[in-house]
Scaffold this active site. Structure first.
Site, PDB file in Angstrom:
ATOM      1  CB  SER A 124      -0.867  -0.018   1.260  1.00  0.00           C
ATOM      2  OG  SER A 124      -1.451   1.244   1.482  1.00  0.00           O
ATOM      3  CE1 TYR A 149      -4.069  -2.426   5.464  1.00  0.00           C
ATOM      4  CE2 TYR A 149      -3.511  -0.099   5.343  1.00  0.00           C
ATOM      5  CZ  TYR A 149      -3.823  -1.295   4.716  1.00  0.00           C
ATOM      6  OH  TYR A 149      -3.859  -1.322   3.355  1.00  0.00           O
ATOM      7  CE  LYS A 153      -1.743  -4.254   3.249  1.00  0.00           C
ATOM      8  NZ  LYS A 153      -2.079  -5.543   2.638  1.00  0.00           N
TER       9      LYS A 153
HETATM   10  C1  UD1 Z   1      -6.860   4.832   3.610  1.00  0.00           C
HETATM   11  C2  UD1 Z   1      -5.791   4.456   4.601  1.00  0.00           C
HETATM   12  C3  UD1 Z   1      -4.722   3.662   3.889  1.00  0.00           C
HETATM   13  C4  UD1 Z   1      -5.324   2.443   3.193  1.00  0.00           C
HETATM   14  C5  UD1 Z   1      -6.411   2.908   2.242  1.00  0.00           C
HETATM   15  C6  UD1 Z   1      -7.134   1.737   1.634  1.00  0.00           C
HETATM   16  C7  UD1 Z   1      -5.752   6.206   6.335  1.00  0.00           C
HETATM   17  C8  UD1 Z   1      -4.977   7.310   6.960  1.00  0.00           C
HETATM   18  N1  UD1 Z   1      -5.226   5.630   5.240  1.00  0.00           N
HETATM   19  O1  UD1 Z   1      -6.298   5.718   2.650  1.00  0.00           O
HETATM   20  O2  UD1 Z   1      -3.767   3.257   4.836  1.00  0.00           O
HETATM   21  O3  UD1 Z   1      -4.343   1.754   2.490  1.00  0.00           O
HETATM   22  O4  UD1 Z   1      -7.372   3.705   2.956  1.00  0.00           O
HETATM   23  O5  UD1 Z   1      -7.902   2.172   0.563  1.00  0.00           O
HETATM   24  O6  UD1 Z   1      -6.826   5.876   6.805  1.00  0.00           O
HETATM   25  N2  UD1 Z   1     -12.691  11.068   3.215  1.00  0.00           N
HETATM   26  C9  UD1 Z   1     -13.749  11.891   3.563  1.00  0.00           C
HETATM   27  N3  UD1 Z   1     -14.876  11.311   4.090  1.00  0.00           N
HETATM   28  C10 UD1 Z   1     -14.982   9.958   4.298  1.00  0.00           C
HETATM   29  C11 UD1 Z   1     -13.901   9.124   3.935  1.00  0.00           C
HETATM   30  C12 UD1 Z   1     -12.765   9.719   3.409  1.00  0.00           C
HETATM   31  O7  UD1 Z   1     -13.674  13.107   3.394  1.00  0.00           O
HETATM   32  O8  UD1 Z   1     -16.032   9.516   4.798  1.00  0.00           O
HETATM   33  C13 UD1 Z   1     -11.483  11.663   2.596  1.00  0.00           C
HETATM   34  C14 UD1 Z   1     -10.187  11.452   3.373  1.00  0.00           C
HETATM   35  O9  UD1 Z   1      -9.973  12.484   4.290  1.00  0.00           O
HETATM   36  C15 UD1 Z   1      -9.160  11.431   2.224  1.00  0.00           C
HETATM   37  C16 UD1 Z   1      -9.924  10.814   1.052  1.00  0.00           C
HETATM   38  O10 UD1 Z   1     -11.311  11.007   1.360  1.00  0.00           O
HETATM   39  O11 UD1 Z   1      -8.783  12.740   1.885  1.00  0.00           O
HETATM   40  C17 UD1 Z   1      -9.653   9.339   0.851  1.00  0.00           C
HETATM   41  O12 UD1 Z   1      -9.869   8.642   2.069  1.00  0.00           O
HETATM   42  P1  UD1 Z   1      -9.885   7.038   2.135  1.00  0.00           P
HETATM   43  O13 UD1 Z   1     -10.772   6.511   1.074  1.00  0.00           O
HETATM   44  O14 UD1 Z   1     -10.196   6.656   3.541  1.00  0.00           O
HETATM   45  O15 UD1 Z   1      -8.410   6.632   1.741  1.00  0.00           O
HETATM   46  P2  UD1 Z   1      -7.004   7.083   2.390  1.00  0.00           P
HETATM   47  O16 UD1 Z   1      -7.171   7.787   3.662  1.00  0.00           O
HETATM   48  O17 UD1 Z   1      -6.233   7.764   1.299  1.00  0.00           O
END
Ligand code: UD1
Length: 336
Positions: A124, A149, A153
């Site tokens: 990842s 997590y 990895k």
């Molecule tokens: C997350 C994990 C990462 C993992 C990946 C799997 C963290 C810090 N990182 O990545 O380790 O490998 O998922 O796909 O958790 N967001 C919102 N609202 C939501 C959900 C997300 O605004 O309800 C935003 C987040 O702040 C971010 C973006 O959407 O900016 C993507 O979030 P997410 O899909 O959770 O992925 P990552 O955080 O990049």
């Protein structure tokens, strides 16, 4: 030639099973269904018209693995099985280390016993430290993970590459995924998170289908063009095809190689929301809430190494990612 996939009843493994079958490989699967459904594999068989022998077992169980290896005689292994919820890993770190490391150790030991060399691992972008600068290259600094997590990895990368250093028969390919989204264009298989989704795209699709009232956007005061977090979303079918390219590479090489699998383009939370609204015709109500702890402003890949060495490049657009995610969720509002 048979490829053994662990955890391929799950999201990325199931799409890869299809891509492998379409590329002419035979696929066998081991999964304990702790966070997945055998129905996903049944649908992979239906979509490809190929049988995919499915073994229900815990990948840390070496006796079970030995029986499977003896029967399947895999030419290579792709390791997707693992716990993957960031928040849960903070609450239950030992469970995450035990499961993710144990399964990998058992698998590598049994591979060595049976003389199976090629090992492709679902790593990842989370392994890159907060100090790394975007776009991340494979040489960017790793470590400094913010949760167990991510550390699993990171540790598995060390374990597998160490094993390859000591065993000249081994060929390890570490694939660092950015943000996989989308679904098979048939709408038959897709991401099926248990409970309330942690990740952005499944959250959006569950709002769209009426299972959740609105999206929380975690912060709009980042140093990004619209203030919301920027990520490198990659269509899961592109990612699956990346695994086929990685397999071909692993079958012809020894040692360890690392590849970023992303698109190289950053997309903000609000850009993804609006792309989804265009693709689905459904309005996504959202509220701006405080930042989520541990989130970075901007994460995207430099994918030139995968293009140069594997001849692979992500081809599908953000609009396709949204349309395919929506088709899956609309047709399967409660998942499998
Ligand atoms: C997350 C994990 C990462 C993992 C990946 C799997 C963290 C810090 N990182 O990545 O380790 O490998 O998922 O796909 O958790 N967001 C919102 N609202 C939501 C959900 C997300 O605004 O309800 C935003 C987040 O702040 C971010 C973006 O959407 O900016 C993507 O979030 P997410 O899909 O959770 O992925 P990552 O955080 O990049």
């Amino acid at each position: 030639m048979t490829i053994l996939l662990t955890g391929a009843a799950g999201y990325i493994g199931s799409h890869t099973a299809i891509a492998l079958a379409e590329a002419g490989y035979d696929v066998a699967i081991v999964d304990d269904f702790s966070n997945s459904s055998p129905e996903a594999v049944r649908r992979c068989e239906e979509l490809t018209g190929k049988k995919m022998p499915l073994y229900e077992a815990d990948v840390s169980d070496k006796e079970a693995l030995r029986k499977i290896f003896a029967e399947v005689k895999p030419a290579a292994v792709m390791h997707f099985a693992g716990f993957k919820a960031v928040g849960e890993s903070v609450a239950k770190p030992l469970m995450y280390y035990r499961n993710n490391l144990d399964t990998t150790l058992s698998l590598l030991e049994v591979m060595a016993e049976f003389g199976v060399g090629p090992f492709i691992f679902s790593s990842s972008a989370t392994v890159y430290g907060a100090k790394a600068k975007v776009p991340y290259t494979e040489e960017s600094e790793t470590g400094g993970c913010t949760n167990p997590y991510g550390w699993t990895k990171f540790m598995i990368e060390q374990i597998a590459s160490g094993a390859a250093k000591a065993d000249s028969n081994m060929s390890v390919v570490l694939l660092r995924y950015f943000n996989p989204v989308g679904a098979h264009p048939s709408g038959r298989i897709g991401e099926n998170p248990s409970g309330i989704p942690n990740n952005l795209m499944p959250y959006i699709t569950q709002v769209a289908v009426g299972r959740l009232p609105h999206l929380n956007v975690f912060g709009n005061d980042y140093d990004t063009p619209d203030g919301t977090g920027v990520r490198d979303y990659i269509h899961v079918v592109d990612l699956a095809e990346g695994h086929v390219a990685a397999l071909k590479y692993a079958l012809g090489h020894k040692g360890t190689e690392v590849f970023n699998l992303g698109t190289g383009h950053g997309v903000s939370v609000l850009e993804l929301v609006h792309a989804f609204e265009r693709a689905s015709g459904v309005k996504i109500p959202y509220e701006i809430t405080p930042r989520r702890p541990g989130d970075l402003a901007s994460v995207y890949a430099d994918c030139s190494k995968a293009e140069r060495v594997l001849g692979w490049k992500a081809a599908r657009t953000v609009d396709e990612m949204c349309a395919d995610s929506w088709r899956w969720q609309k047709n399967n509002p409660q998942g499998y």
